[in-house]
Scaffold this motif. Structure first.
Motif, PDB file in Angstrom:
ATOM      1  N   GLY A  52       0.763  -1.240   0.000  1.00 31.64           N
ATOM      2  CA  GLY A  52       0.000   0.000   0.000  1.00 31.64           C
ATOM      3  C   GLY A  52       0.794   1.291   0.000  1.00 31.64           C
ATOM      4  N   TYR A  53       1.867   1.361   0.796  1.00 31.38           N
ATOM      5  CA  TYR A  53       2.542   2.639   0.998  1.00 31.38           C
ATOM      6  C   TYR A  53       3.479   3.006  -0.153  1.00 31.38           C
ATOM      7  N   MET A  54       3.591   4.303  -0.401  1.00 35.50           N
ATOM      8  CA  MET A  54       4.504   4.793  -1.422  1.00 35.50           C
ATOM      9  C   MET A  54       5.926   4.836  -0.867  1.00 35.50           C
ATOM     10  N   PRO A  55       6.922   4.635  -1.728  1.00 28.06           N
ATOM     11  CA  PRO A  55       8.306   4.658  -1.253  1.00 28.06           C
ATOM     12  C   PRO A  55       8.719   6.001  -0.646  1.00 28.06           C
ATOM     13  N   SER A  56       8.182   7.106  -1.167  1.00 31.03           N
ATOM     14  CA  SER A  56       8.543   8.415  -0.611  1.00 31.03           C
ATOM     15  C   SER A  56       8.153   8.536   0.853  1.00 31.03           C
ATOM     16  N   VAL A  57       7.055   7.877   1.227  1.00 27.79           N
ATOM     17  CA  VAL A  57       6.599   7.906   2.618  1.00 27.79           C
ATOM     18  C   VAL A  57       7.519   7.066   3.494  1.00 27.79           C
ATOM     19  N   LEU A  58       7.862   5.871   3.022  1.00 32.16           N
ATOM     20  CA  LEU A  58       8.655   4.953   3.839  1.00 32.16           C
ATOM     21  C   LEU A  58      10.106   5.415   3.976  1.00 32.16           C
ATOM     22  N   GLN A  59      10.664   6.005   2.927  1.00 34.04           N
ATOM     23  CA  GLN A  59      12.082   6.372   2.998  1.00 34.04           C
ATOM     24  C   GLN A  59      12.319   7.596   3.876  1.00 34.04           C
ATOM     25  N   ALA A  84       9.414  -3.105  -3.648  1.00 37.84           N
ATOM     26  CA  ALA A  84       9.463  -4.314  -4.468  1.00 37.84           C
ATOM     27  C   ALA A  84       8.290  -5.168  -4.022  1.00 37.84           C
ATOM     28  N   HIS A  85       7.144  -4.901  -4.608  1.00 35.88           N
ATOM     29  CA  HIS A  85       5.882  -5.495  -4.164  1.00 35.88           C
ATOM     30  C   HIS A  85       5.587  -6.763  -4.952  1.00 35.88           C
ATOM     31  N   PRO A  86       5.548  -7.921  -4.280  1.00 35.26           N
ATOM     32  CA  PRO A  86       5.307  -9.190  -4.953  1.00 35.26           C
ATOM     33  C   PRO A  86       3.840  -9.609  -4.844  1.00 35.26           C
ATOM     34  N   PHE A  87       3.548 -10.787  -5.365  1.00 34.66           N
ATOM     35  CA  PHE A  87       2.196 -11.349  -5.298  1.00 34.66           C
ATOM     36  C   PHE A  87       2.283 -12.788  -4.814  1.00 34.66           C
ATOM     37  N   ASN A  88       1.320 -13.185  -4.014  1.00 30.47           N
ATOM     38  CA  ASN A  88       1.310 -14.506  -3.383  1.00 30.47           C
ATOM     39  C   ASN A  88       0.828 -15.583  -4.356  1.00 30.47           C
ATOM     40  N   PRO A  89       1.517 -16.748  -4.444  1.00 26.57           N
ATOM     41  CA  PRO A  89       2.727 -17.119  -3.704  1.00 26.57           C
ATOM     42  C   PRO A  89       3.983 -16.538  -4.350  1.00 26.57           C
ATOM     43  N   VAL A  90       4.776 -15.859  -3.544  1.00 25.66           N
ATOM     44  CA  VAL A  90       5.954 -15.153  -4.039  1.00 25.66           C
ATOM     45  C   VAL A  90       6.940 -16.104  -4.704  1.00 25.66           C
ATOM     46  N   VAL A  94       8.918  -1.985 -13.543  1.00 23.40           N
ATOM     47  CA  VAL A  94       9.414  -0.735 -12.985  1.00 23.40           C
ATOM     48  C   VAL A  94       8.382   0.349 -13.281  1.00 23.40           C
ATOM     49  N   MET A  95       7.751   0.835 -12.236  1.00 19.14           N
ATOM     50  CA  MET A  95       6.680   1.808 -12.388  1.00 19.14           C
ATOM     51  C   MET A  95       7.225   3.173 -12.798  1.00 19.14           C
ATOM     52  N   SER A  96       6.455   3.867 -13.618  1.00 17.33           N
ATOM     53  CA  SER A  96       6.866   5.197 -14.071  1.00 17.33           C
ATOM     54  C   SER A  96       6.781   6.222 -12.950  1.00 17.33           C
ATOM     55  N   GLY A  97       5.932   5.961 -11.982  1.00 13.67           N
ATOM     56  CA  GLY A  97       5.773   6.858 -10.841  1.00 13.67           C
ATOM     57  C   GLY A  97       5.429   6.059  -9.608  1.00 13.67           C
ATOM     58  N   GLU A  98       4.920   6.739  -8.586  1.00 16.40           N
ATOM     59  CA  GLU A  98       4.524   6.046  -7.364  1.00 16.40           C
ATOM     60  C   GLU A  98       3.099   6.437  -6.993  1.00 16.40           C
ATOM     61  N   ILE A  99       2.382   5.473  -6.424  1.00 19.37           N
ATOM     62  CA  ILE A  99       1.000   5.699  -6.047  1.00 19.37           C
ATOM     63  C   ILE A  99       0.633   4.702  -4.951  1.00 19.37           C
ATOM     64  N   ASP A 100      -0.222   5.108  -4.028  1.00 16.14           N
ATOM     65  CA  ASP A 100      -0.677   4.187  -2.976  1.00 16.14           C
ATOM     66  C   ASP A 100      -1.321   2.961  -3.609  1.00 16.14           C
ATOM     67  N   GLY A 101      -0.926   1.771  -3.169  1.00 17.00           N
ATOM     68  CA  GLY A 101      -1.506   0.544  -3.695  1.00 17.00           C
ATOM     69  C   GLY A 101      -0.874   0.042  -4.964  1.00 17.00           C
ATOM     70  N   ARG A 106      -4.379  -2.125  -6.854  1.00 16.52           N
ATOM     71  CA  ARG A 106      -5.464  -1.180  -7.115  1.00 16.52           C
ATOM     72  C   ARG A 106      -6.485  -1.799  -8.069  1.00 16.52           C
ATOM     73  N   LEU A 107      -6.008  -2.518  -9.067  1.00 12.90           N
ATOM     74  CA  LEU A 107      -6.917  -3.170 -10.008  1.00 12.90           C
ATOM     75  C   LEU A 107      -7.696  -4.294  -9.325  1.00 12.90           C
ATOM     76  N   MET A 108      -6.984  -5.086  -8.514  1.00  7.18           N
ATOM     77  CA  MET A 108      -7.667  -6.175  -7.812  1.00  7.18           C
ATOM     78  C   MET A 108      -8.689  -5.629  -6.819  1.00  7.18           C
ATOM     79  N   GLU A 109      -8.371  -4.518  -6.170  1.00  7.39           N
ATOM     80  CA  GLU A 109      -9.284  -3.958  -5.180  1.00  7.39           C
ATOM     81  C   GLU A 109     -10.553  -3.437  -5.835  1.00  7.39           C
ATOM     82  N   ALA A 110     -10.425  -2.866  -7.048  1.00  5.76           N
ATOM     83  CA  ALA A 110     -11.615  -2.388  -7.758  1.00  5.76           C
ATOM     84  C   ALA A 110     -12.557  -3.554  -8.054  1.00  5.76           C
ATOM     85  N   LEU A 111     -11.996  -4.666  -8.510  1.00  4.49           N
ATOM     86  CA  LEU A 111     -12.802  -5.852  -8.781  1.00  4.49           C
ATOM     87  C   LEU A 111     -13.388  -6.419  -7.489  1.00  4.49           C
ATOM     88  N   TRP A 112     -12.599  -6.395  -6.424  1.00  2.87           N
ATOM     89  CA  TRP A 112     -13.029  -6.915  -5.115  1.00  2.87           C
ATOM     90  C   TRP A 112     -14.200  -6.105  -4.572  1.00  2.87           C
TER      91      TRP A 112
END
Length: 324
Positions: A117-124, A137-143, A178-185, A190-196
Motif C-alpha cells: 500500500g505505501y509509497m516509497p517516498s513515505v517509507l524512505q 518491491a511489491h510481490p504477489f502470493n505465492p511469491v 518498474v513503475m513510471s511513478g509512485e501511487i498508494d496501492g 489497485r486493479l484487484m481492489e476495484a474488482l473486489w
C-alpha cells in the motif's frame, strides 16, 4: 548470477515466500522475525513446498541449508546485498524497522519494502543515512511462483538502485515491472481492489453467491487476462480496427452506472455471506491442499505461456500458427 546475501525481515506469508524464492535461486538468506517459533514455521513451510520448487526448477546450488535466522535485526542486515522488508502493513512499524535497517545495512545494499500500500517516498522518510537506496518491491502470493514484482522509487531514490533492483529480481526468474511513478496501492493491488469492491457489492445485494462470482471470472475474463491483460483483451474486442473501434463502439457504455466504485459497508451480515460462501466452495479440502493444487496449476500455466512465446505480455511476440 553471483551468489548474494539476502536479508528477509518479517517471516509471514510474504516474507517466507521471498525466502523460498531466494533459496531456490541459490542465494544465502538471513531472516529476522521476533515472533515466537518464527524459525520453526519457516522451516516447516520450506520442507512442505520444496518439492514444488524442484518441479519448477532449482538453481544448481539451491539449498534450504543456506537459510539462517539472526537474533537481532542489525545482525540480519549488516552483511546483506538486498534487504527485503516484509513486516505487517502498519506505517509506523514499517518506518521503525526501516530506520534500524538503514542504520546497520551496508551503504550499497538495496532496501526493498514488500508493502502493498505505501509509497516509497513515505517509507524512505524514516531512513536518515541512505534513503536513496530505498525502493518498493511489491510481490504477489505465492511469491515463490508468481513472477510479478512491482518496483517503484520514491522522491529520494537514485536511479542506479532501481536498475540494480530490476537486475536482481529479473535473475530471480521474476518479471519486474518498474513503475513510471509512485501511487498508494501500486498497480496490481489497485486493479484487484476495484474488482473486489464490485464483487462484494454483488454478493451483498444478493445478485450472486461467492461461487457464482468466481465462476464469472475463472471461465471468462480470467482466462484471457492470464495471457493479455485488460487492454490487449479489449484491443481484440474491436475486431480488425482494434482499440480504435472498441472505444467508438463501447466507449459510451463507460457512462452507464453499472459499477459501484465506493466499497460497501463491511457489515456482519456481509462478512458472514462471504465466509459462508467460501467455506461452502472449499468444502472438506484443506487450505494446504488447495495451495498445492494452485501451485501445480501455476507452474503448468507459466510453462504454457513460455511455450507460446507470450512473455512478456507488453509486447506480443511472433509465433508460428499451428496447423489445425
Amino acid at each position: 548470477m553471483t551468489k548474494l546475501t539476502m536479508a528477509v525481515v518479517g517471516t509471514g506469508v510474504i516474507g517466507n515466500g521471498w525466502i523460498a524464492r531466494f533459496l531456490a535461486n541459490g542465494h544465502k538468506v538471513i531472516a529476522y522475525d521476533p515472533a515466537p517459533q518464527a524459525e520453526e514455521k519457516t522451516r516447516a513451510l520450506l520442507e512442505d513446498i520444496w518439492p514444488t520448487l524442484e518441479r519448477y526448477g532449482l538453481a544448481g546450488n539451491a539449498s534450504i541449508e543456506q537459510l539462517s535466522f539472526a537474533d537481532e535485526l542489525a545482525d540480519a542486515v549488516s552483511g546483506a546485498d538486498l534487504i527485503q522488508e516484509s513486516v505487517p502493513e502498519r506505517e509506523e512499524l514499517k518506518k521503525q524497522v526501516l530506520y534500524t535497517i538503514d542504520q546497520h545495512a551496508p551503504a550499497e545494499a538495496i532496501i526493498a519494502s514488500s508493502t502493498s500500500g505505501y509509497m516509497p517516498s513515505v517509507l524512505q522518510e524514516a531512513c536518515e543515512k541512505h534513503p536513496e537506496r530505498v525502493v518498493i518491491a511489491h510481490p504477489f502470493n505465492p511469491v515463490y511462483l508468481i513472477p510479478l514484482v512491482e518496483i517503484a522509487g520514491g522522491k529520494q531514490t537514485e536511479a542506479r538502485f532501481i536498475e540494480k533492483a530490476n537486475a536482481i529480481y529479473d535473475q530471480l526468474k521474476m518479471k519486474p515491472l518498474v513503475m513510471s511513478g509512485e501511487i498508494d496501492g501500486h498497480i496490481g493491488d489497485r486493479l484487484m481492489e476495484a474488482l473486489w469492491r464490485e464483487a462484494l457489492h454483488i454478493v451483498n445485494d444478493g445478485i450472486a453467491t461467492t461461487e457464482e462470482v468466481d465462476k464469472a471470472i475463472v471461465y471468462g475474463p480470467g482466462l484471457r487476462w492470464a495471457l493479455m491483460g485488460p487492454f490487449l483483451t479489449l484491443h481484440l474486442a474491436g475486431g480488425n480496427e482494434g482499440m480504435k473501434h472498441m472505444l467508438e463502439q463501447f466507449g459510451p457504455a463507460l457512462k452507464l452506472p453499472w459499477t459501484k466504485l465506493v466499497a460497501p459497508e463491511l457489515t456482519d451480515e456481509l462478512k458472514q455471506k462471504v465466509i459462508d460462501g467460501t467455506t461452502l466452495q472449499s468444502g472438506d479440502v484443506s487450505i494446504s491442499d488447495m495451495e498445492h493444487r494452485r501451485d501445480r496449476f501455476l507452474i503448468k500455466l507459466m510453462q504454457l505461456l513460455e511455450e507460446e512465446g507470450f512473455w512478456p505480455s507488453e509486447r506480443v511476440l511472433a509465433y508460428e500458427r499451428p496447423n489445425v
